[in-house]
Motif scaffolding. Structure first.
Motif, short mmCIF file in Angstrom:
data_model
loop_
_atom_site.label_atom_id
_atom_site.label_comp_id
_atom_site.label_asym_id
_atom_site.label_seq_id
_atom_site.Cartn_x
_atom_site.Cartn_y
_atom_site.Cartn_z
N ASP A 99 0.82 -1.21 0.00
CA ASP A 99 0.00 0.00 0.00
C ASP A 99 0.86 1.26 0.00
N ARG A 100 1.97 1.24 0.72
CA ARG A 100 2.82 2.43 0.86
C ARG A 100 3.60 2.73 -0.41
N PHE A 101 3.88 1.69 -1.21
CA PHE A 101 4.64 1.85 -2.44
C PHE A 101 3.83 1.29 -3.62
N PRO A 102 2.68 1.90 -3.92
CA PRO A 102 1.81 1.35 -4.97
C PRO A 102 2.46 1.32 -6.35
N GLU A 103 3.43 2.20 -6.56
CA GLU A 103 4.10 2.25 -7.86
C GLU A 103 4.91 0.98 -8.15
N LYS A 104 5.14 0.17 -7.13
CA LYS A 104 5.87 -1.08 -7.32
C LYS A 104 4.99 -2.18 -7.90
N GLY A 105 3.68 -1.96 -7.94
CA GLY A 105 2.77 -2.94 -8.54
C GLY A 105 2.55 -4.18 -7.71
N LEU A 106 2.75 -4.08 -6.40
CA LEU A 106 2.58 -5.24 -5.52
C LEU A 106 1.24 -5.26 -4.82
N ILE A 107 0.34 -4.38 -5.23
CA ILE A 107 -1.04 -4.38 -4.76
C ILE A 107 -1.92 -3.96 -5.93
N PRO A 108 -3.05 -4.63 -6.18
CA PRO A 108 -3.93 -4.23 -7.27
C PRO A 108 -4.47 -2.82 -7.05
N PRO A 109 -4.74 -2.08 -8.12
CA PRO A 109 -5.23 -0.71 -7.98
C PRO A 109 -6.57 -0.66 -7.24
N PRO A 110 -6.83 0.43 -6.52
CA PRO A 110 -8.13 0.59 -5.85
C PRO A 110 -9.27 0.47 -6.86
N GLY A 111 -10.30 -0.25 -6.46
CA GLY A 111 -11.47 -0.41 -7.33
C GLY A 111 -11.38 -1.55 -8.32
N SER A 112 -10.21 -2.17 -8.44
CA SER A 112 -10.07 -3.28 -9.40
C SER A 112 -10.63 -4.56 -8.79
N PRO A 113 -11.17 -5.47 -9.63
CA PRO A 113 -11.68 -6.74 -9.10
C PRO A 113 -10.62 -7.54 -8.35
N ALA A 114 -9.36 -7.43 -8.79
CA ALA A 114 -8.29 -8.19 -8.15
C ALA A 114 -8.02 -7.74 -6.73
N ARG A 115 -8.45 -6.52 -6.39
CA ARG A 115 -8.23 -6.00 -5.04
C ARG A 115 -8.93 -6.89 -4.00
N ALA A 116 -10.11 -7.37 -4.34
CA ALA A 116 -10.83 -8.26 -3.43
C ALA A 116 -10.07 -9.56 -3.22
N ASP A 117 -9.53 -10.13 -4.31
CA ASP A 117 -8.75 -11.36 -4.18
C ASP A 117 -7.51 -11.13 -3.33
N TYR A 118 -6.89 -9.98 -3.51
CA TYR A 118 -5.68 -9.64 -2.75
C TYR A 118 -5.95 -9.69 -1.25
N PHE A 119 -6.97 -8.99 -0.81
CA PHE A 119 -7.26 -8.96 0.62
C PHE A 119 -7.78 -10.31 1.11
N ARG A 120 -8.59 -10.96 0.30
CA ARG A 120 -9.13 -12.25 0.73
C ARG A 120 -8.02 -13.25 1.02
N TRP A 121 -7.10 -13.44 0.08
CA TRP A 121 -6.12 -14.49 0.24
C TRP A 121 -4.98 -14.11 1.15
N MET A 122 -4.65 -12.83 1.24
CA MET A 122 -3.65 -12.39 2.21
C MET A 122 -4.10 -12.78 3.62
N PHE A 123 -5.34 -12.48 3.94
CA PHE A 123 -5.80 -12.70 5.30
C PHE A 123 -6.36 -14.10 5.52
N PHE A 124 -6.68 -14.80 4.45
CA PHE A 124 -6.97 -16.23 4.58
C PHE A 124 -5.70 -16.95 5.03
N ALA A 125 -4.57 -16.60 4.43
CA ALA A 125 -3.31 -17.24 4.80
C ALA A 125 -2.88 -16.84 6.21
N ALA A 126 -3.13 -15.58 6.59
CA ALA A 126 -2.75 -15.12 7.92
C ALA A 126 -3.68 -15.64 9.01
N GLY A 127 -4.90 -16.03 8.64
CA GLY A 127 -5.87 -16.51 9.61
C GLY A 127 -6.07 -18.02 9.53
N PRO A 128 -7.05 -18.50 8.77
CA PRO A 128 -7.33 -19.93 8.74
C PRO A 128 -6.14 -20.81 8.37
#
Length: 206
Positions: free
Chosen positions: A75-104
């Motif tokens: 999030d802090r370095f969006p120009e690096k392309g390591l997070i999908p742009p705000p509003g993109s469909p991939a943004r939901a997948d990003y948060f879902r699987w990041m925190f799926f791995a950190a939780g369940p």
């Protein structure tokens, strides 16, 4: 720009954050800590009272927990392309699987490694439900593309990929073709290989 400092240990979850730093490709300082000594020293406890690694200091801010470090840097370095742009469909997948791995996923893997068994009928009380459900869900998520967000590699792959690589290595994640193929793609990344070389060098006797 405020400086980046990573506090870590080569035999810890700090490797996740170190790989993320290599993917970020920004200058950073690494401070190596030892269990039971410098990791529990007052100077470090002022940074992370848990006395655990990794921790990231960015200017006057501190971020702990490997998943949070990955998410913060994306999030802090969006120009690096390591997070999908705000509003993109991939943004939901990003948060879902990041925190799926950190939780369940984290819970299921640790429970299996330590021999913890969820009592019959009590699966609703634990975040991962069951080990089998967690593995099946992860397999489904990883079967939809080369990365968790489809065609784009992101910080979520750093976290999920680390979980898969180490889980397969230590037998806490069962071997499935989808898991092994995904882990191999992660380990083929130059940033993963740089991080692995640096950390492995730190584990060798002086």
């Amino acid at each position: 720009m405020p400086s980046l400092t990573l506090y870590t240990n080569p035999q810890s979850r700090g490797r996740i954050a170190h790989w993320m730093m290599e993917e970020l490709d920004e200058p950073f300082e690494t401070i190596w800590l030892d269990y039971g000594t410098t990791m529990k020293a007052p100077d470090y406890l002022a940074i992370n009272p848990m006395g655990k690694v990794p921790a990231l200091r960015h200017g006057d801010k501190v971020v702990t927990e490997a998943a949070a470090i990955c998410a913060y840097l994306g999030d802090r370095f969006p120009e690096k392309g390591l997070i999908p742009p705000p509003g993109s469909p991939a943004r939901a997948d990003y948060f879902r699987w990041m925190f799926f791995a950190a939780g369940p996923l984290e819970q299921a893997v640790v429970a299996r490694a330590l021999g913890w068994t969820v009592p019959e009928g009590r699966s609703v009380m634990v975040g991962f439900g069951s080990y089998a459900d967690t593995m099946n869900t992860l397999e489904l998520g990883l079967s939809r593309g080369p990365y968790v967000c489809g065609e784009q590699f992101t910080a979520a792959d750093v976290y999920v990929g680390s979980s898969l690589v180490w889980g397969l290595m230590f037998g806490t994640i069962e071997k499935r073709p989808v898991f092994e193929a995904y882990a191999a793609r992660m380990q083929a990344r130059p940033a993963w290989q740089r991080s692995a070389r640096i950390n492995e060098a730190r584990t060798k006797p002086a």
